[in-house]
Motif scaffolding. Structure first.
Motif, short mmCIF file in Angstrom:
data_model
loop_
_atom_site.label_atom_id
_atom_site.label_comp_id
_atom_site.label_asym_id
_atom_site.label_seq_id
_atom_site.Cartn_x
_atom_site.Cartn_y
_atom_site.Cartn_z
N MET A 1 -18.91 75.66 31.18
CA MET A 1 -19.00 75.09 29.78
C MET A 1 -20.04 74.33 29.52
SD MET A 1 -17.45 75.69 26.67
CE MET A 1 -17.24 74.87 25.43
N SER A 2 -20.68 73.34 30.68
CA SER A 2 -21.33 72.42 30.68
C SER A 2 -22.83 73.28 30.68
CB SER A 2 -21.33 71.49 31.99
OG SER A 2 -20.15 70.89 32.10
N TRP A 3 -22.98 74.28 31.30
CA TRP A 3 -24.31 75.11 31.15
C TRP A 3 -24.27 75.46 29.59
CZ3 TRP A 3 -27.82 74.41 34.31
CH2 TRP A 3 -27.37 73.98 35.69
N LEU A 4 -23.60 75.90 28.93
CA LEU A 4 -23.40 76.26 27.54
C LEU A 4 -23.88 75.03 26.78
CD1 LEU A 4 -23.30 78.24 25.48
CD2 LEU A 4 -20.97 77.61 25.11
N TYR A 5 -23.34 73.79 26.99
CA TYR A 5 -23.87 72.63 26.53
C TYR A 5 -25.27 72.37 26.52
CZ TYR A 5 -18.86 70.98 25.07
OH TYR A 5 -17.67 70.87 24.56
N LEU A 6 -25.58 72.64 27.92
CA LEU A 6 -26.95 72.14 28.34
C LEU A 6 -28.01 73.12 27.43
CD1 LEU A 6 -29.07 70.48 29.73
CD2 LEU A 6 -28.73 72.30 31.66
N VAL A 8 -27.25 74.73 24.63
CA VAL A 8 -27.22 74.38 23.02
C VAL A 8 -28.23 73.07 22.85
CG1 VAL A 8 -25.71 73.34 21.13
CG2 VAL A 8 -25.08 75.51 22.62
N ALA A 9 -28.15 71.96 23.79
CA ALA A 9 -28.83 71.01 23.62
C ALA A 9 -30.40 71.23 23.87
CB ALA A 9 -28.46 69.98 24.83
N ILE A 10 -30.77 72.34 24.62
CA ILE A 10 -32.24 72.51 24.72
C ILE A 10 -32.36 73.15 23.35
CG2 ILE A 10 -34.00 74.32 25.54
CD1 ILE A 10 -32.06 73.95 28.22
N LEU A 11 -31.70 74.04 22.80
CA LEU A 11 -31.98 74.61 21.63
C LEU A 11 -32.14 74.00 20.29
CD1 LEU A 11 -29.90 77.95 21.49
CD2 LEU A 11 -32.48 77.57 22.15
N LEU A 12 -31.41 72.77 20.25
CA LEU A 12 -31.32 71.70 19.28
C LEU A 12 -32.60 70.87 19.49
CD1 LEU A 12 -27.47 70.88 19.18
CD2 LEU A 12 -28.96 71.94 17.19
N LEU A 43 -28.61 65.68 21.67
CA LEU A 43 -28.26 64.41 22.67
C LEU A 43 -26.94 64.46 23.04
CD1 LEU A 43 -30.84 61.72 21.70
CD2 LEU A 43 -31.15 62.95 23.64
N THR A 44 -26.14 64.61 21.91
CA THR A 44 -24.50 64.77 22.16
C THR A 44 -24.35 65.91 23.01
OG1 THR A 44 -24.17 63.83 20.10
CG2 THR A 44 -22.33 65.09 20.99
N ALA A 45 -24.81 67.15 22.97
CA ALA A 45 -24.67 68.11 23.89
C ALA A 45 -25.03 68.10 25.05
CB ALA A 45 -25.28 69.59 23.17
N TRP A 62 -33.21 70.56 30.85
CA TRP A 62 -33.58 70.09 29.32
C TRP A 62 -34.95 69.90 29.17
CZ3 TRP A 62 -34.50 65.30 26.94
CH2 TRP A 62 -34.01 65.13 25.55
N SER A 63 -35.73 69.06 29.80
CA SER A 63 -36.91 68.41 29.07
C SER A 63 -38.10 69.63 29.70
CB SER A 63 -37.43 67.12 30.06
OG SER A 63 -37.49 67.40 31.20
N GLY A 64 -37.70 70.26 30.74
CA GLY A 64 -38.87 71.36 31.15
C GLY A 64 -38.61 72.64 30.34
N ILE A 65 -37.47 73.28 30.24
CA ILE A 65 -37.56 74.29 29.32
C ILE A 65 -37.81 73.73 27.69
CG2 ILE A 65 -35.86 76.14 28.54
CD1 ILE A 65 -36.38 76.43 31.28
N GLY A 66 -37.42 72.83 27.48
CA GLY A 66 -37.74 72.39 26.14
C GLY A 66 -39.23 72.31 25.91
N THR A 67 -39.76 71.79 26.91
CA THR A 67 -41.41 71.45 26.90
C THR A 67 -42.11 72.88 26.90
OG1 THR A 67 -41.38 69.38 28.01
CG2 THR A 67 -43.51 70.64 28.02
N ALA A 68 -41.52 73.74 27.85
CA ALA A 68 -42.20 75.00 27.92
C ALA A 68 -41.97 76.00 26.78
CB ALA A 68 -41.61 75.94 29.18
#
Length: 106
Positions: A1-6, A8-12, A43-45, A62-68
């Motif tokens: 479940m934690s990977w799903l939260y991560l 979702v956090a990236i998409l948000l 940030l909650t996710a 989170w930061s790397g995939i978001g940046t890419a």
């Protein structure tokens, strides 16, 4: 479940950054509200993801995939310049994130 939260956090976070661009310097209300909502829930996710994923791994992903993703979206959607250095840099970010993930917990 934690990977799903991560995930979702990236998409948000990416959605919040797009909304930031669309807010045109805090002059458009709807994108501005969207930005704050996306960042708040993102940030909650991320916080929930940190329950089971190591901080260094989760934050790097989170930061790397978001940046890419933002780099790619900037090129495709916002018609930003494409240079060889930019493309190589995005690839290196993705390779770095994969490398960190391979060294993390399994």
């Amino acid at each position: 479940m934690s990977w799903l939260y991560l995930f979702v956090a990236i998409l948000l976070e990416v959605s919040g950054t797009i909304a930031m661009k669309l807010s045109e310097g805090f002059t458009r209300v709807a994108p501005l509200v969207t930005m704050f909502i996306c960042y708040g829930f993102g940030l909650t996710a991320l916080t929930f993801a940190l329950r089971k994923i190591e901080l260094s791994i989760a934050y790097a992903i989170w930061s790397g995939i978001g940046t890419a993703l933002i780099g790619i979206i900037g090129i495709i959607w916002f018609k930003e310049s494409v240079t060889l250095l930019k493309v190589i840099s995005i690839i290196l970010i993705i390779v770095g994130v994969i490398g960190l993930n391979l060294t993390g917990e399994h």
